[in-house]
Design a protein around this motif. Structure first.
Motif, PDB file in Angstrom:
ATOM      1  N   ARG A  51      90.963  60.624  42.949  1.00 22.85           N
ATOM      2  CA  ARG A  51      91.329  59.579  41.997  1.00 22.85           C
ATOM      3  C   ARG A  51      91.962  58.425  42.758  1.00 22.85           C
ATOM      4  NH1 ARG A  51      95.242  57.189  39.125  1.00 22.85           N
ATOM      5  NH2 ARG A  51      94.629  56.556  37.028  1.00 22.85           N
ATOM      6  N   GLY A  52      91.273  57.307  42.794  1.00 19.26           N
ATOM      7  CA  GLY A  52      91.813  56.126  43.461  1.00 19.26           C
ATOM      8  C   GLY A  52      92.107  56.351  44.933  1.00 19.26           C
ATOM      9  N   ASP A  81      84.857  57.988  36.738  1.00 17.88           N
ATOM     10  CA  ASP A  81      85.600  56.855  36.220  1.00 17.88           C
ATOM     11  C   ASP A  81      85.225  55.629  37.033  1.00 17.88           C
ATOM     12  OD1 ASP A  81      88.047  55.917  34.513  1.00 17.88           O
ATOM     13  OD2 ASP A  81      88.426  55.148  36.542  1.00 17.88           O
ATOM     14  N   GLU A  82      84.870  54.552  36.355  1.00 22.66           N
ATOM     15  CA  GLU A  82      84.429  53.340  37.047  1.00 22.66           C
ATOM     16  C   GLU A  82      85.514  52.722  37.921  1.00 22.66           C
ATOM     17  OE1 GLU A  82      82.493  50.421  34.618  1.00 22.66           O
ATOM     18  OE2 GLU A  82      81.220  51.926  33.658  1.00 22.66           O
ATOM     19  N   GLU A  83      86.749  52.745  37.456  1.00 21.55           N
ATOM     20  CA  GLU A  83      87.832  52.094  38.194  1.00 21.55           C
ATOM     21  C   GLU A  83      88.398  52.953  39.321  1.00 21.55           C
ATOM     22  OE1 GLU A  83      92.093  49.841  37.398  1.00 21.55           O
ATOM     23  OE2 GLU A  83      90.952  50.624  35.704  1.00 21.55           O
ATOM     24  N   TYR A  84      88.594  54.260  39.064  1.00 22.08           N
ATOM     25  CA  TYR A  84      89.273  55.121  40.034  1.00 22.08           C
ATOM     26  C   TYR A  84      88.367  56.128  40.734  1.00 22.08           C
ATOM     27  CZ  TYR A  84      93.531  53.190  38.136  1.00 22.08           C
ATOM     28  OH  TYR A  84      94.520  52.338  37.752  1.00 22.08           O
ATOM     29  N   GLU A  87      88.654  60.651  37.148  1.00 15.76           N
ATOM     30  CA  GLU A  87      89.861  60.708  36.334  1.00 15.76           C
ATOM     31  C   GLU A  87      90.196  62.156  36.032  1.00 15.76           C
ATOM     32  OE1 GLU A  87      92.805  59.550  35.799  1.00 15.76           O
ATOM     33  OE2 GLU A  87      91.940  57.628  35.246  1.00 15.76           O
ATOM     34  N   TYR A 116      99.449  59.353  40.306  1.00 16.30           N
ATOM     35  CA  TYR A 116      98.001  59.501  40.452  1.00 16.30           C
ATOM     36  C   TYR A 116      97.504  60.871  40.004  1.00 16.30           C
ATOM     37  CZ  TYR A 116      98.956  62.057  44.812  1.00 16.30           C
ATOM     38  OH  TYR A 116      99.395  62.964  45.743  1.00 16.30           O
ATOM     39  N   ARG A 120      95.086  61.836  32.368  1.00 16.85           N
ATOM     40  CA  ARG A 120      94.997  60.690  31.452  1.00 16.85           C
ATOM     41  C   ARG A 120      94.364  61.102  30.136  1.00 16.85           C
ATOM     42  NH1 ARG A 120      97.271  59.546  36.101  1.00 16.85           N
ATOM     43  NH2 ARG A 120      97.698  57.368  36.444  1.00 16.85           N
TER      44      ARG A 120
END
Length: 155
Positions: A51-52, A81-84, A87, A116, A120
């Motif tokens: 994650r990230g 997850d598109e951003e991290y 998720e 992190y 979520r």
């Protein structure tokens, strides 16, 4: 070694990624060593969530979640997850007679874990899909999550 298995039958690519040059098998276990030299299996590398850019071991999150006074069991998976990249999603089973909400578990988790790591998304269930050996089938949890996401997206 060869007394356990000589390799995968007719699968040379699987053998290349599963065995070292000198025949050692990559188990996929993730371990840590303490200051006294003892080793502890902490999770499976295939289950690890990234994650990230941070490694999140589901087993670690599960162990924290079951310390919640109203939870009996927990299973953690990663979803795309598109951003991290991925998720953290927790499936939890409340203790008999206890009622919990996803929001309550997320809020509590934020206080117990690094930013992190905390889930979520939390799904409250009454049971987990189990294999013949009683092991939680995390791939089935992913299917359940994806199916729910499709229903929500269709609305």
């Amino acid at each position: 070694g060869p007394t356990v298995t000589p390799g995968y039958w007719n699968r040379p690519e699987a053998n290349k990624t599963s065995f070292t040059e000198d025949g050692w098998f990559y188990t996929g276990d993730a371990a840590r060593q303490d200051e006294d030299g003892y080793y502890y299996i902490v999770d499976r590398t295939k289950d690890m969530i990234i994650r990230g850019g941070f490694n999140v071991y589901p087993r670690e999150i599960e162990e924290v979640l079951v310390t919640h006074p109203d939870l009996s069991l927990a299973a953690v998976i990663g979803i795309p997850d598109e951003e991290y990249g991925e998720e953290v999603v927790a499936y939890v089973i409340p203790k008999a007679g206890k009622i919990v909400s996803p929001e309550t578990i997320i809020r509590w988790s934020k206080e117990q874990m690094a930013a992190y790591k905390y889930p979520r998304h939390v799904e409250i269930v009454s049971e987990f899909p189990l294999g013949p050996s009683g092991k939680i089938l995390k791939r089935e949890l992913r299917v359940m999550y994806e199916a729910k996401a499709k229903v929500v997206a269709a609305k």
